[in-house]
Write an enzyme that holds these catalytic residues in place. Structure first.
Site, PDB file in Angstrom:
ATOM      1  CD  GLU A 137      39.458  35.138  38.939  1.00  0.00           C
ATOM      2  OE1 GLU A 137      39.379  35.246  37.695  1.00  0.00           O
ATOM      3  OE2 GLU A 137      38.514  34.802  39.655  1.00  0.00           O
ATOM      4  CG  HIS A 138      44.794  37.679  37.978  1.00  0.00           C
ATOM      5  ND1 HIS A 138      44.945  38.763  37.148  1.00  0.00           N
ATOM      6  CD2 HIS A 138      43.860  38.033  38.891  1.00  0.00           C
ATOM      7  CE1 HIS A 138      44.147  39.748  37.562  1.00  0.00           C
ATOM      8  NE2 HIS A 138      43.468  39.326  38.617  1.00  0.00           N
ATOM      9  CG  ASP A 145      42.949  34.645  31.443  1.00  0.00           C
ATOM     10  OD1 ASP A 145      43.777  35.325  32.106  1.00  0.00           O
ATOM     11  OD2 ASP A 145      41.876  35.112  31.016  1.00  0.00           O
ATOM     12  CB  SER A 205      33.816  44.611  28.448  1.00  0.00           C
ATOM     13  OG  SER A 205      34.588  43.881  29.332  1.00  0.00           O
ATOM     14  CG  ASP A 237      36.733  37.757  31.090  1.00  0.00           C
ATOM     15  OD1 ASP A 237      36.939  36.802  31.867  1.00  0.00           O
ATOM     16  OD2 ASP A 237      37.140  38.905  31.311  1.00  0.00           O
TER      17      ASP A 237
END
Ligand code: GLA
Length: 389
Positions: free
Chosen positions: A35-36, A38, A129, A173
């Site tokens: 997490e965080h 990329d 999104s 994502d």
């Protein structure tokens, strides 16, 4: 779950009095770990989920997009020659942003009538999104008769976020929404875009997703703040160590400790999270490969602690939810997932304890916070694809 295409076809027919000719879908995702990392050129390990966004439509001879958003019951008419953000109908930005990036690539972007519908919960850290962007891209690809390479498609989605929407997000994502495969998680190197599919077939465990039902607050500004803090740490590392490494991916924990005295506490802790999270993600890939659910659970717990203490992207509700989860005997590990600041957690749970775990979690979460959460189990799903309209 996943969007009901028959229903969508009916809606299109009612709205536009014709049959749709093009169909596209793309899934949301849950991140298992990484997490965080990329946007720091590190590693991620997400899987696509069964919840998705679908678009049915047909091309038009002009440059007009007429779009009906079935979930919102909103309609918008736009001209592809003026590709600007729309404050009144902000949901169109994801589609127009994709069109804009395709124009920049010189692709043939066609006007169209479209109906959009989906069941990815919005604002919960499950990438609704990215699902909309990737579904729109598959739609435009078919309408214009071209196909982008998968990494190029994901990068295009990232540019929509970075340029059109002003969010400094990474590539995870869009990449998983485009490249996910049924039954598999995807380990991605966010620098080279090389990826490896990792089957999820534990004999005795499942991933349970739990929604805190708390919308994420101020996510955009806090997210961009974290990106900037990582940049500060990199600048200090470059200056102090005299190296050229332009991303946290290029540094070890020893490098960071060596310059600790010269770095403010906040960028130090942000960098410590990223560097250790990359190590945990590599270890998690091994644990998954060996079906070692105990080890994977421990890595998920450690990731969550690091996101809470060092990266400070959890919320009270996320912390309550993961704390309760860990108190249940069937839980191997629990962590927040996605950008944070609200949204969902992911839990690795013993198969025969899943129902009891879900009841326990929701009951205690409600007692503790007064909020009714929700839980669900999703198999790892396939990535974006055309659908028969
Ligand atoms: C959001 C971003 C991703 C990633 C995650 C945090 O989902 O869109 O690029 O940075 O947050 O891991």
């Amino acid at each position: 779950m996943s969007t009901n295409i028959n229903r969508l076809r009916e809606i299109f027919q009612q709205r536009f009095h014709q049959a749709p000719e093009i169909g596209a879908r793309a899934p949301g995702r849950v991140n298992i770990i990484g997490e965080h990392t990329d946007y720091n050129h590190g590693y991620v390990l997400p899987m696509a989920i069964e919840h998705d966004t679908a678009i049915l439509g047909r091309t038009r001879p002009d440059a007009v997009l007429r779009i009906y958003a079935a979930n919102l019951d909103r309609f918008a008419e736009l001209n592809l020659e003026q590709r600007t953000r729309n404050a009144e109908e902000p949901w169109t930005d994801y589609i127009v942003g994709v069109a804009d990036e395709l124009f920049k690539l010189g692709r043939d972007v066609r006007g169209a009538d479209m109906v959009v519908m989906g069941d990815v919960p919005v604002g919960c850290g499950l990438s609704s999104s990215a699902a909309l962007e990737m579904a729109a891209l598959v739609f435009f690809e078919q309408a214009g008769g071209f196909t982008l390479d998968d990494a190029e498609a994901a990068r295009l989605g990232q540019r929509v976020e970075n340029h059109f929407l002003g969010l400094s997000t990474g590539i995870m994502d869009q990449f998983i929404s485009r490249c996910g495969k049924a039954g598999q998680a995807l380990f991605l190197d966010c620098r080279s875009y090389e990826y490896r599919l990792t089957p999820i077939n534990f004999d005795d465990a499942l991933f349970v997703i739990a929604n805190t039902a708390c919308p994420r607050g101020l996510t955009a500004s806090k997210y961009n703040e974290r990106v900037a803090e990582c940049g500060q740490a990199v600048t200090a590392l470059q200056t102090q160590l005299g190296t050229g490494g332009a991303h946290l991916r290029d540094y070890s924990l020893d490098d960071l400790r060596n310059i600790q005295d010269t770095l403010d506490d906040i960028p130090f802790r942000r960098a410590r999270h990223v560097i250790t999270e990359n190590e945990r993600t590599l270890a998690a890939r091994e644990a998954m490969g060996a079906s070692d659910v105990q080890a994977l659970g421990r890595l998920m717990d450690a990731s969550d602690a690091s996101l809470r203490v060092d990266y400070e992207v959890t919320s009270r509700e996320l912390d309550v939810m993961t704390l309760i989860a860990r108190q249940h005997p069937a839980c191997f590990g629990a962590r927040m997932t996605g950008a944070g600041f609200g949204g969902c957690t992911i839990n690795l749970v013993q198969k025969d304890g899943v129902a009891a775990f879900q009841d326990f979690l929701l009951e205690h979460y409600q007692k503790e916070t007064g909020i009714t959460g929700e839980t669900f189990v999703s198999s790892p799903a396939a990535g974006a694809a055309p659908v028969v309209p």
